[in-house]
Structures are given as structure tokens and as C-alpha cells.
Enzyme design. Sequence first.
Site, PDB file in Angstrom:
ATOM      1  N   HIS A 111       0.861  -1.396  -0.106  1.00 31.55           N
ATOM      2  CA  HIS A 111      -0.107   0.160  -0.032  1.00 31.55           C
ATOM      3  C   HIS A 111       0.968   1.397  -0.023  1.00 31.55           C
ATOM      4  O   HIS A 111       0.807   2.002   0.874  1.00 31.55           O
ATOM      5  CB  HIS A 111      -0.988  -0.049   1.359  1.00 31.55           C
ATOM      6  CG  HIS A 111      -2.075   0.900   1.156  1.00 31.55           C
ATOM      7  ND1 HIS A 111      -2.209   1.507   0.197  1.00 31.55           N
ATOM      8  CD2 HIS A 111      -2.906   1.322   2.054  1.00 31.55           C
ATOM      9  CE1 HIS A 111      -3.349   2.586   0.313  1.00 31.55           C
ATOM     10  NE2 HIS A 111      -4.012   2.106   1.520  1.00 31.55           N
ATOM     11  N   GLN A 114      -0.357   4.752   0.855  1.00 32.72           N
ATOM     12  CA  GLN A 114      -0.656   5.005   2.305  1.00 32.72           C
ATOM     13  C   GLN A 114       1.019   5.401   2.948  1.00 32.72           C
ATOM     14  O   GLN A 114       1.136   6.034   3.905  1.00 32.72           O
ATOM     15  CB  GLN A 114      -1.148   3.731   2.903  1.00 32.72           C
ATOM     16  CG  GLN A 114      -1.343   3.527   4.445  1.00 32.72           C
ATOM     17  CD  GLN A 114      -2.330   4.614   4.874  1.00 32.72           C
ATOM     18  OE1 GLN A 114      -3.311   4.581   4.584  1.00 32.72           O
ATOM     19  NE2 GLN A 114      -1.896   5.646   5.906  1.00 32.72           N
ATOM     20  N   ASP A 207      -2.978  -2.280  12.247  1.00 34.17           N
ATOM     21  CA  ASP A 207      -3.835  -2.405  11.195  1.00 34.17           C
ATOM     22  C   ASP A 207      -4.800  -3.495  11.321  1.00 34.17           C
ATOM     23  O   ASP A 207      -4.482  -4.251  12.360  1.00 34.17           O
ATOM     24  CB  ASP A 207      -3.037  -2.674   9.778  1.00 34.17           C
ATOM     25  CG  ASP A 207      -3.866  -2.768   8.526  1.00 34.17           C
ATOM     26  OD1 ASP A 207      -5.025  -2.158   8.511  1.00 34.17           O
ATOM     27  OD2 ASP A 207      -3.413  -3.145   7.385  1.00 34.17           O
ATOM     28  N   CYS A 247      -3.337   2.974   9.438  1.00 32.57           N
ATOM     29  CA  CYS A 247      -3.813   3.485   8.183  1.00 32.57           C
ATOM     30  C   CYS A 247      -5.355   3.732   7.893  1.00 32.57           C
ATOM     31  O   CYS A 247      -5.901   4.690   7.147  1.00 32.57           O
ATOM     32  CB  CYS A 247      -3.529   2.485   7.114  1.00 32.57           C
ATOM     33  SG  CYS A 247      -4.246   0.880   7.624  1.00 32.57           S
ATOM     34  N   ARG A 275      -2.527  11.662   3.782  1.00 33.90           N
ATOM     35  CA  ARG A 275      -2.711  10.967   2.231  1.00 33.90           C
ATOM     36  C   ARG A 275      -3.123  11.957   1.297  1.00 33.90           C
ATOM     37  O   ARG A 275      -2.190  11.822   0.232  1.00 33.90           O
ATOM     38  CB  ARG A 275      -4.094  10.310   2.407  1.00 33.90           C
ATOM     39  CG  ARG A 275      -3.954   8.858   3.333  1.00 33.90           C
ATOM     40  CD  ARG A 275      -3.029   7.918   2.918  1.00 33.90           C
ATOM     41  NE  ARG A 275      -3.386   7.507   1.737  1.00 33.90           N
ATOM     42  CZ  ARG A 275      -3.955   6.486   1.367  1.00 33.90           C
ATOM     43  NH1 ARG A 275      -4.740   5.730   2.322  1.00 33.90           N
ATOM     44  NH2 ARG A 275      -4.433   6.112  -0.007  1.00 33.90           N
TER      45      ARG A 275
HETATM   46  N1   CP Z   1      -6.169   3.665   4.461  1.00 27.50           N
HETATM   47  C1   CP Z   1      -6.718   3.654   3.425  1.00 27.50           C
HETATM   48  O1   CP Z   1      -6.303   3.169   2.513  1.00 27.50           O
HETATM   49  O2   CP Z   1      -8.127   3.773   3.352  1.00 27.50           O
HETATM   50  P1   CP Z   1      -9.390   3.595   2.426  1.00 27.50           P
HETATM   51  O3   CP Z   1      -9.486   1.976   2.491  1.00 27.50           O
HETATM   52  O4   CP Z   1     -10.572   4.025   3.054  1.00 27.50           O
HETATM   53  O5   CP Z   1      -8.927   3.950   1.117  1.00 27.50           O
HETATM   54  N1  NVA Z   2      -5.186  -4.096   5.426  1.00 28.22           N
HETATM   55  C1  NVA Z   2      -6.281  -3.558   5.128  1.00 28.22           C
HETATM   56  C2  NVA Z   2      -5.829  -1.980   4.836  1.00 28.22           C
HETATM   57  C3  NVA Z   2      -6.915  -1.006   4.395  1.00 28.22           C
HETATM   58  C4  NVA Z   2      -6.423   0.173   3.913  1.00 28.22           C
HETATM   59  C5  NVA Z   2      -6.927  -4.246   3.798  1.00 28.22           C
HETATM   60  O1  NVA Z   2      -6.307  -4.543   3.165  1.00 28.22           O
HETATM   61  O2  NVA Z   2      -8.206  -4.096   4.320  1.00 28.22           O
END
Ligand code: CP
Ligand code: NVA
Length: 288
Positions: A111, A114, A207, A247, A275
Site C-alpha cells: 500500500h 499510504q 492495522d 492506516c 494522504r
Molecule cells: N487507509 C486507506 O487506504 O483507507 P481506505 O481503504 O478508506 O482508502
Molecule cells: N489491510 C487493510 C488495509 C486497508 C487500507 C486491507 O487490506 O483491508
Amino acid sequence: RLAERLKQERKRAGANKPILKGKTLGMVFMKPSLRTRVSFEMAMKHLGGDAFYLSPAEVGLGVRESAADVARVLGRYVDGIMARVFKHADLETMAQYSPVPVINGLSDYDHPAQILADLFTLYERWGEDFKGRQLVFVGDGYNVANGLLFGAAKVGLNVTVSTPEAYAPNKEVMGKAMEFAEESGALVRWIPEPQRALAQADVVYTDVWTSMGQEAENEMRRKAFRDYQLNAALLAHAKPDALVMHCLPAHRGEEITDEVTDGPASIVFDQAENRMHAQKAILAWLLG
Ligand code: CP
Ligand code: NVA
């Protein structure tokens, strides 16, 4: 640095310069999103460009049409693509076939948008030199943990992940982070016991235990991660002035308590705001 400049420009002058005038970002989502979708969309608009959102039902990446064909077609209409996918391989395919840049908006592997915002958030507090600082991630060794390993190792920030053995980042991820760390001088570690991992932490990051797409494993995961909740008792093992990051979205009461999320150490909403500023930097660099 670019994120900082763009953030200050908007705060001081009330608006950014329209450096992306006439440019459009196509945003393809295979999973839900608040932050990624809105921060990229606002970032494009603030920089004078445009963005549009395509929902999972509209595109059906790999179902209605192959990832390669989606990228080939979309790339003829827009100047950049941002995609949130299940399989990282789909992103790689899109990047291979797209005539325009493809930005990772979250995959099962990483990600990075992020993580850039997270590193920017720490940079605002600590300045450029991350050497000697310690970031500890506690919880599921999945996309966000992987991204933190890569990002921290690249900027010379020591990084420890604390996960149950069955949920540790895989060897390839650890190996790659260690390669980056060799160049930056960072320390990369996996310590399964969370209390031990948190000793000397300057920042503690967590997370969700059940990521999007893993809902069927919810019960099993709740048990597996029981000892990894970021609560006041666990946080007490970190340095007294340690920061708390997430996040978001948070599953409050699972991986993190309200007390910690809303407590004085928490910078989770600064992260969320950043972000947008970090996404501006990515877009300005790629499309400007
Ligand atoms: N942290 C993040 O990516 O949030 P969303 O899933 O809401 O985009
Ligand atoms: N680990 C989480 C992050 C969301 C921003 C997911 O993949 O759902």
C-alpha cells in the site's frame, strides 16, 4: 519534501497552483475505500486536474474484462490510472500494458500511497533524519506491514514487525526489506512477542486483523491475534513519548482500543489528512 511544499502552498495561499490542468486520473476500485478514493480525487482537483471513480461493479477487472485490456483501453482516455486490486499481479499486468502511469491504491502485497503519507507524517515531526528511530508494527503481516517494511527500510528507519508466526510477512518481503536496509543502514526485524517488540518503539503502528476480502476468516483471526491488540497496557511497553499510527479504517475494540486511537499519542487523523498531501506529491511527480 514535495508533499510538504504542496501542503504549505495550499495552507498559505488557500490553493495550489494548477500544475495538472487538463490532466485526468482514472481510478479503478475492486474494493471499498474512503481515504484513497477521496484523497486522490481531491489531490487531482486541487492541482487543477480531474479524476473519476470506477466502482468494482462497473469495471469487473479480470471478470468482465482482463486487467491488460482494461489498462490498454483506459490508458487511451486518461493521463494516469490509480487502481485498488485484490491480486498484486493484476496491477503489474496493468502497469505492463498501460500507456500511462499506474499507481497502486492497495493490493494484497503493498500500500505504497499510504506508506508515503505515513513517512511524510513522521518527517513533519522528526525532520529528515530517521536514523536511530524505531517503528514497530504489531498485528497482521499483510499489505500495510509489507509496505512499512519497504518504506522504512528505504529511508533508514529501523522497523520491527510483531505478528503471530502464521501471519508473518513472507521471506520474499523480509528479504527485499533487508536489501533496502543494507543500503540505508536501517535494522529490519521480526519479533513475535509484542511486548518485547515494543521496547524502544518511537512509533507503534497497527492495522486491521481481517483485511478486505478475508471476512470469512474473521473468527479465526480474532483468536490468532488476541495478544496483539494495541491497548494501553501494550502501549506502556513503548517509549513514554511513542506515537501511535493506524492506516484506518480501524476495527475499534479489535486491533486497537478507543482509548489508544483517541489518546494523546495517536496521530491517526494527521496520517489520514496527509494522504491528500502525499497523493498530490505522487501525482505532481508522475503527471506534472
Ligand atoms: N487507509 C486507506 O487506504 O483507507 P481506505 O481503504 O478508506 O482508502
Ligand atoms: N489491510 C487493510 C488495509 C486497508 C487500507 C486491507 O487490506 O483491508
